[in-house]
Design a protein around this motif. Structure first.
Motif, PDB file in Angstrom:
ATOM      1  N   GLU A 129       0.794  -1.222   0.000  1.00 34.96           N
ATOM      2  CA  GLU A 129       0.000   0.000   0.000  1.00 34.96           C
ATOM      3  C   GLU A 129       0.830   1.277   0.000  1.00 34.96           C
ATOM      4  O   GLU A 129       0.541   2.187  -0.783  1.00 34.96           O
ATOM      5  N   GLN A 130       1.861   1.369   0.849  1.00 32.72           N
ATOM      6  CA  GLN A 130       2.558   2.651   1.007  1.00 32.72           C
ATOM      7  C   GLN A 130       4.057   2.464   1.184  1.00 32.72           C
ATOM      8  O   GLN A 130       4.497   1.523   1.844  1.00 32.72           O
ATOM      9  N   VAL A 131       4.802   3.386   0.612  1.00 35.08           N
ATOM     10  CA  VAL A 131       6.238   3.488   0.849  1.00 35.08           C
ATOM     11  C   VAL A 131       6.559   4.953   1.128  1.00 35.08           C
ATOM     12  O   VAL A 131       6.177   5.836   0.355  1.00 35.08           O
ATOM     13  N   ARG A 153       2.515  -0.724  -9.552  1.00 33.12           N
ATOM     14  CA  ARG A 153       1.586  -1.664  -8.913  1.00 33.12           C
ATOM     15  C   ARG A 153       0.564  -0.925  -8.050  1.00 33.12           C
ATOM     16  O   ARG A 153      -0.113  -1.546  -7.232  1.00 33.12           O
ATOM     17  N   ASP A 154       0.487   0.395  -8.204  1.00 33.66           N
ATOM     18  CA  ASP A 154      -0.450   1.236  -7.463  1.00 33.66           C
ATOM     19  C   ASP A 154      -0.114   1.339  -5.978  1.00 33.66           C
ATOM     20  O   ASP A 154      -1.002   1.570  -5.142  1.00 33.66           O
ATOM     21  N   VAL A 155       1.149   1.177  -5.637  1.00 29.62           N
ATOM     22  CA  VAL A 155       1.597   1.460  -4.280  1.00 29.62           C
ATOM     23  C   VAL A 155       1.800   2.970  -4.167  1.00 29.62           C
ATOM     24  O   VAL A 155       2.423   3.584  -5.040  1.00 29.62           O
ATOM     25  N   ALA A 156       1.251   3.581  -3.130  1.00 29.09           N
ATOM     26  CA  ALA A 156       1.414   5.020  -2.924  1.00 29.09           C
ATOM     27  C   ALA A 156       2.821   5.283  -2.377  1.00 29.09           C
ATOM     28  O   ALA A 156       3.229   4.685  -1.384  1.00 29.09           O
ATOM     29  N   ILE A 157       3.557   6.174  -3.034  1.00 31.08           N
ATOM     30  CA  ILE A 157       4.956   6.410  -2.683  1.00 31.08           C
ATOM     31  C   ILE A 157       5.210   7.908  -2.596  1.00 31.08           C
ATOM     32  O   ILE A 157       4.801   8.673  -3.467  1.00 31.08           O
ATOM     33  N   ALA A 158       5.915   8.309  -1.534  1.00 29.97           N
ATOM     34  CA  ALA A 158       6.316   9.706  -1.384  1.00 29.97           C
ATOM     35  C   ALA A 158       7.534   9.761  -0.486  1.00 29.97           C
ATOM     36  O   ALA A 158       7.763   8.880   0.343  1.00 29.97           O
ATOM     37  N   SER A 231       6.189  10.915   7.456  1.00 28.11           N
ATOM     38  CA  SER A 231       5.084  11.507   6.685  1.00 28.11           C
ATOM     39  C   SER A 231       4.895  12.972   7.072  1.00 28.11           C
ATOM     40  O   SER A 231       4.582  13.820   6.226  1.00 28.11           O
ATOM     41  N   ALA A 232       5.093  13.305   8.343  1.00 31.13           N
ATOM     42  CA  ALA A 232       4.974  14.699   8.777  1.00 31.13           C
ATOM     43  C   ALA A 232       6.069  15.550   8.140  1.00 31.13           C
ATOM     44  O   ALA A 232       5.814  16.679   7.686  1.00 31.13           O
ATOM     45  N   PHE A 250      -0.963   9.746   3.312  1.00 31.59           N
ATOM     46  CA  PHE A 250       0.150   9.190   4.085  1.00 31.59           C
ATOM     47  C   PHE A 250       0.107   9.434   5.594  1.00 31.59           C
ATOM     48  O   PHE A 250       0.943   8.874   6.306  1.00 31.59           O
ATOM     49  N   SER A 251      -0.802  10.260   6.099  1.00 28.24           N
ATOM     50  CA  SER A 251      -0.817  10.427   7.552  1.00 28.24           C
ATOM     51  C   SER A 251      -1.136   9.071   8.186  1.00 28.24           C
ATOM     52  O   SER A 251      -1.933   8.294   7.662  1.00 28.24           O
TER      53      SER A 251
END
Length: 276
Positions: A129-131, A153-158, A231-232, A250-251
């Motif tokens: 889900e997230q990176v 693969r639709d993983v949310a990345i930031a 994330s903050a 991402f919070s």
């Protein structure tokens, strides 16, 4: 590294490597001539030739006496690579049957750059889900392909970066103190949090080639803390126009990644004492 040493590194014996290289210099050749040229006993030369034939590295012209010709190096190397990939696949399948990963919440130290980067790539590949990341230029460059694949693969990345980056398919936020941090920080930073269930923190040498300190853990609690803090930081450095979107995505509490869901679903440890 000379040609003989290169072949030995690929699995040839020393005699096989010398015989093959001698054939490259002048072929066809008989086993007797090869023995004379290399100063070896004929039986060891014929044993090496038989092994090279089995490996597909020489061609044999039947006759009296038999003569030998080398298979071109590109063909030999391609065959070696195919053989390696086949053995690697078989070994991986067997090893996966033995390995049953279990979360243990401990902190582990990683000692080499190769170990750090392979763990980072494996973490990204396992993301569902997230990176979140904080990457100085050397590790960022090395991990862009893995991050791009995960994004597909639709993983949310930031994450935070410290230099202008090429356009990529995921959110890269330039640190608000990028120049200051690059000048003062004692190495190349690599921080990676995946699904708030595992994290990797590493301080590499400035060129990214060595490791000063690196730790990895699959502690759900610590991973959630790392996710929340990173994330903050990403949101604070992001342009005002993108902060709301990044916050939703991402919070920790707002996006509820897998690690947080697992953490809050775990039953609390019973208190010691008399049972009522």
């Amino acid at each position: 590294m000379n040609a003989d040493e290169g072949l030995v590194a690929l699995g040839f014996t020393e005699v096989e490597a010398r015989v093959y290289c001698e054939l490259l210099k002048g072929a066809p050749a008989t086993g007797y001539r090869l023995a004379q040229a290399l100063g070896k006993a004929p039986p060891s030369i014929y044993q090496a030739l038989a092994s090279l034939e089995h490996k597909g590295a020489v061609l044999v012209e039947e006759g009296e006496p038999r003569s030998f010709r080398p298979v071109p190096p590109d063909e030999v190397l391609a065959a070696l690579q195919r053989g390696f990939e086949t053995r690697r696949s078989e070994a991986a399948s067997a090893l996966r049957k033995l390995h049953a990963p279990a979360q243990d919440d401990r902190i582990y130290h990683l000692k080499s750059t190769a170990q750090v980067m392979e763990r980072a790539r494996a973490m990204i590949a396992s993301a569902t889900e997230q990176v979140l990341f904080d990457l100085f230029p050397p590790p960022f460059t090395a991990l862009v392909p893995a991050l791009t694949e995960a994004s597909a693969r639709d993983v949310a990345i930031a994450g935070l970066v410290y230099d202008e980056t090429p356009k990529v398919a995921f959110d890269c936020v330039l640190s608000s103190n990028a120049e200051f941090v690059r000048e003062r920080w004692p190495g190349a930073q690599l921080t990676l949090v995946v699904d708030a269930r595992e994290f990797l923190v590493a301080l590499l040498t400035p060129d990214g080639a060595g490791v000063k300190q690196a730790i990895w853990s699959d502690s759900g609690y610590l991973s959630c803390l790392q996710h929340s803090g990173l994330s903050a930081e990403v949101r604070l450095s992001a342009p005002q126009a993108t902060r709301a979107r990044l916050s939703r995505a991402f919070s920790l509490v707002g996006s509820s990644p897998p690690g947080l869901r697992q953490l809050v679903s775990q039953p609390s440890t019973p208190k010691r004492g008399n049972t009522p």
